[in-house]
Design a protein around this motif. Structure first.
Motif, PDB file in Angstrom:
ATOM      1  N   UNK A 168       1.042   5.247  13.630  1.00  0.00           N
ATOM      2  CA  UNK A 168      -0.117   4.830  14.184  1.00  0.00           C
ATOM      3  C   UNK A 168      -1.302   5.914  13.938  1.00  0.00           C
ATOM      4  N   UNK A 169      -1.159   7.306  13.985  1.00  0.00           N
ATOM      5  CA  UNK A 169      -1.809   8.135  14.006  1.00  0.00           C
ATOM      6  C   UNK A 169      -2.495   8.296  12.560  1.00  0.00           C
ATOM      7  N   UNK A 170      -1.761   7.993  11.534  1.00  0.00           N
ATOM      8  CA  UNK A 170      -2.399   8.019  10.043  1.00  0.00           C
ATOM      9  C   UNK A 170      -3.091   6.605   9.869  1.00  0.00           C
ATOM     10  N   UNK A 171      -2.880   5.512  10.578  1.00  0.00           N
ATOM     11  CA  UNK A 171      -3.721   4.285  10.458  1.00  0.00           C
ATOM     12  C   UNK A 171      -5.000   4.537  11.376  1.00  0.00           C
ATOM     13  N   UNK A 172      -5.096   5.493  12.225  1.00  0.00           N
ATOM     14  CA  UNK A 172      -6.395   5.491  12.965  1.00  0.00           C
ATOM     15  C   UNK A 172      -7.162   6.322  12.061  1.00  0.00           C
ATOM     16  N   UNK A 173      -6.569   7.660  11.471  1.00  0.00           N
ATOM     17  CA  UNK A 173      -7.439   8.235  10.695  1.00  0.00           C
ATOM     18  C   UNK A 173      -8.081   7.612   9.367  1.00  0.00           C
ATOM     19  N   UNK A 229       4.651   8.207  18.068  1.00  0.00           N
ATOM     20  CA  UNK A 229       5.597   7.710  16.913  1.00  0.00           C
ATOM     21  C   UNK A 229       5.378   6.402  16.635  1.00  0.00           C
ATOM     22  N   UNK A 230       4.739   5.394  17.148  1.00  0.00           N
ATOM     23  CA  UNK A 230       4.798   4.238  16.808  1.00  0.00           C
ATOM     24  C   UNK A 230       4.417   3.901  15.276  1.00  0.00           C
ATOM     25  N   UNK A 231       5.243   2.807  14.761  1.00  0.00           N
ATOM     26  CA  UNK A 231       4.849   2.731  13.203  1.00  0.00           C
ATOM     27  C   UNK A 231       4.643   1.154  13.329  1.00  0.00           C
ATOM     28  N   UNK A 232       3.695   0.985  12.367  1.00  0.00           N
ATOM     29  CA  UNK A 232       3.252  -0.615  12.224  1.00  0.00           C
ATOM     30  C   UNK A 232       3.945  -1.181  10.888  1.00  0.00           C
ATOM     31  N   UNK A 233       4.361  -2.160  11.077  1.00  0.00           N
ATOM     32  CA  UNK A 233       4.950  -2.762   9.772  1.00  0.00           C
ATOM     33  C   UNK A 233       4.069  -3.976   9.384  1.00  0.00           C
ATOM     34  N   UNK A 280       0.869  -1.242   0.004  1.00  0.00           N
ATOM     35  CA  UNK A 280      -0.073  -0.100   0.163  1.00  0.00           C
ATOM     36  C   UNK A 280       0.924   1.185   0.111  1.00  0.00           C
ATOM     37  N   UNK A 281       0.184   2.382  -0.407  1.00  0.00           N
ATOM     38  CA  UNK A 281       1.004   3.605  -0.726  1.00  0.00           C
ATOM     39  C   UNK A 281       1.482   4.136   0.673  1.00  0.00           C
ATOM     40  N   UNK A 282       0.557   3.792   1.655  1.00  0.00           N
ATOM     41  CA  UNK A 282       0.563   4.479   2.805  1.00  0.00           C
ATOM     42  C   UNK A 282       2.145   4.061   3.762  1.00  0.00           C
ATOM     43  N   UNK A 283       2.365   2.844   3.421  1.00  0.00           N
ATOM     44  CA  UNK A 283       3.313   2.336   4.104  1.00  0.00           C
ATOM     45  C   UNK A 283       4.866   2.790   3.538  1.00  0.00           C
ATOM     46  N   UNK A 284       5.195   3.925   3.929  1.00  0.00           N
ATOM     47  CA  UNK A 284       6.497   4.514   3.770  1.00  0.00           C
ATOM     48  C   UNK A 284       7.580   3.733   4.652  1.00  0.00           C
ATOM     49  N   UNK A 333       8.024   0.833   4.524  1.00  0.00           N
ATOM     50  CA  UNK A 333       7.601  -0.533   4.996  1.00  0.00           C
ATOM     51  C   UNK A 333       6.843  -0.342   6.277  1.00  0.00           C
ATOM     52  N   UNK A 334       6.455   0.906   6.734  1.00  0.00           N
ATOM     53  CA  UNK A 334       5.471   1.125   8.049  1.00  0.00           C
ATOM     54  C   UNK A 334       4.693   2.043   7.810  1.00  0.00           C
ATOM     55  N   UNK A 335       3.573   2.079   8.727  1.00  0.00           N
ATOM     56  CA  UNK A 335       2.824   3.262   8.778  1.00  0.00           C
ATOM     57  C   UNK A 335       2.426   3.920   9.968  1.00  0.00           C
TER      58      UNK A 335
END
Length: 69
Positions: free
Chosen positions: A11-16, A47-51, A1-5, A7-9
């Motif tokens: 957490x705030x971006x993911x919630x939105x 600042x948590x990023x999910x992979x 997915x393009x949102x994975x910069x 290889x991670x996204x």
């Protein structure tokens, strides 16, 4: 997915993007107050990023508060 910069996204971006919060500001407040869990682990750092590894079988369980998944 393009949102994975990288290889991670974030957490705030993911919630939105998941529609759990209307804005990053609301996501930040919710995280700081301890109202977010990912795969049964409380998220306390904005600042948590999910992979991809965080998404077992292509999905992750994200909890907002006690009743919203």
């Amino acid at each position: 997915d393009a949102d994975f910069t990288d290889g991670a996204i974030n957490i705030m971006d993911l919630l939105v993007k998941a529609g759990l919060t209307p804005s990053k500001g609301e996501a930040r407040r919710l995280i700081q107050q301890g109202g977010v869990e990912v795969n049964d682990a409380k998220v306390t750092d904005i600042e948590v990023k999910l992979t991809a590894e965080d998404f077992a079988d292509g999905r992750a369980i994200i909890k907002k508060g006690k009743k919203t998944y």
